[in-house]
Design a protein around this motif. Structure first.
Motif, short mmCIF file in Angstrom:
data_model
loop_
_atom_site.label_atom_id
_atom_site.label_comp_id
_atom_site.label_asym_id
_atom_site.label_seq_id
_atom_site.Cartn_x
_atom_site.Cartn_y
_atom_site.Cartn_z
N SER A 1 29.38 39.53 44.95
CA SER A 1 29.75 40.37 43.81
C SER A 1 29.01 41.69 43.87
CB SER A 1 29.43 39.64 42.49
OG SER A 1 30.15 38.42 42.39
N THR B 1 28.57 45.63 41.52
CA THR B 1 28.85 46.37 40.29
C THR B 1 28.95 47.84 40.64
OG1 THR B 1 27.67 44.76 38.93
CG2 THR B 1 28.04 46.94 37.99
N VAL C 1 31.07 48.29 36.30
CA VAL C 1 32.23 47.40 36.34
C VAL C 1 31.97 46.30 37.37
CG1 VAL C 1 34.69 47.21 36.89
CG2 VAL C 1 33.84 49.20 35.63
N LEU D 1 32.72 43.56 40.08
CA LEU D 1 33.77 43.32 41.04
C LEU D 1 33.32 42.26 42.04
CD1 LEU D 1 34.56 47.07 41.85
CD2 LEU D 1 35.90 45.60 40.34
N GLU D 2 34.28 41.63 42.69
CA GLU D 2 34.01 40.72 43.78
C GLU D 2 34.65 41.28 45.05
OE1 GLU D 2 34.72 36.47 42.64
OE2 GLU D 2 35.12 37.40 40.68
N TYR E 1 38.06 45.09 46.91
CA TYR E 1 37.37 44.62 45.71
C TYR E 1 38.37 43.96 44.76
CZ TYR E 1 33.87 47.92 47.41
OH TYR E 1 32.95 48.59 48.18
N SER F 1 38.98 42.74 40.71
CA SER F 1 38.58 42.75 39.31
C SER F 1 39.28 41.58 38.61
CB SER F 1 38.97 44.05 38.62
OG SER F 1 38.82 43.94 37.21
N ARG F 2 38.51 40.57 38.23
CA ARG F 2 39.10 39.43 37.51
C ARG F 2 39.63 39.87 36.16
NH1 ARG F 2 37.49 33.88 39.07
NH2 ARG F 2 36.31 34.01 41.02
N LYS F 3 38.88 40.73 35.49
CA LYS F 3 39.26 41.16 34.15
C LYS F 3 40.60 41.86 34.15
CE LYS F 3 37.80 44.09 30.28
NZ LYS F 3 36.74 44.97 29.73
N HIS F 4 40.81 42.77 35.09
CA HIS F 4 42.04 43.57 35.12
C HIS F 4 43.08 43.01 36.07
CE1 HIS F 4 40.01 46.48 32.63
NE2 HIS F 4 39.05 46.63 33.52
#
Length: 252
Positions: free
Chosen positions: A140, A142, A146, A148-149, A173, A175-178
């Motif tokens: 992971s 940042t 933000v 990211l993985e 990368y 983004s789980r959130k988006h």
């Protein structure tokens, strides 16, 4: 799923809306920008959703110093629904009937790996087949606060005869959130053996209220791009869009 004629109609509306190359990106009517990402190599992407789309669908519009050059539409599983190259007018649409295994963002997150084998159809180039694998690295990072993985990926593009058109490998990368993929360091090779390596990683994320939110003006590496413009232009290796993310280098 949109028909080819509808895709062309959408493309026409978007071309008209974006033709002014304004400093602030204006999405089509009924759509709203939720995030702006400044990238390396003098690029910026605006991500937006539209009220009339199925839940989870989203769009992204990529711009360089001359305005928007590429638009992408994905669904909640990051499947490539359609893409539009505003420079050429090419529109590429996902063909679910001809696809064996569409990409699955959910499978990647739950299993750590996602294999896919899908087909698109272009108004310029006809059928393209994409086969590849995304693999979470377990690492992971940042970027600009933000989380990211990272993933590694291997993606092959063939024409309708099965002949190789391009091969892309590298890192990206997640983004789980988006529910998005963002470009990283990649290697592109076409059928002629021409190779380009590039890094279009995100540098800054702007959200509503941030000074750079919804801008169409890229900010990073633009001085470098201007310097490179003084030397002979690089070989144009042909369009190779990506269902997960997009790199302008693949258009050269």
């Amino acid at each position: 799923m949109r028909s080819n004629s509808l895709g062309l109609a959408i493309g026409g509306v978007l071309f008209s809306a974006l033709s002014a190359h304004a400093a602030n990106f204006a999405p089509p009517k009924g759509c709203e920008v939720y995030m702006t990402v400044q990238m390396r190599n003098c690029q910026v992407a605006n991500y937006y959703t539209c009220a009339g789309d199925p839940a989870g669908d989203q769009w992204s519009a990529y711009a360089d110093g001359e305005g928007v050059y590429y638009i992408s539409h994905i669904d909640a599983e990051t499947r490539w629904i359609e893409s539009i190259s505003t420079d050429t007018g090419e529109i590429e649409l996902f063909d679910p009937g001809a696809s064996k295994d569409a990409p699955s963002f959910s499978a990647l997150l739950s299993d750590g790996k996602d294999d896919y084998d899908f087909v698109t159809r272009s108004n310029f180039r006809g059928l393209q087949r994409y086969r590849g694998t995304d693999t979470l690295t377990g690492q992971s990072v940042t970027i600009d606060d933000v989380p990211l993985e990272t993933i590694t990926f291997d993606l092959r593009e063939d024409d309708e005869t099965g002949a190789l058109l391009s091969h892309r490998t590298g890192t990206q990368y997640v983004s789980r959130k988006h529910r998005l993929f963002l470009s990283g360091a990649e290697r592109f090779e076409n059928a002629q053996g021409d190779v380009v390596e590039y890094d279009d990683s995100p540098v800054r994320f702007d959200f509503p209220g941030d000074p750079g939110f919804s801008t169409e003006v890229p900010e990073y590496d633009c001085d470098l791009m201007m310097t490179e413009a003084t030397v002979p232009a690089p070989l144009r290796i042909g369009l190779a869009p990506n269902s997960r993310s997009f790199s302008k280098e693949a258009l050269r």
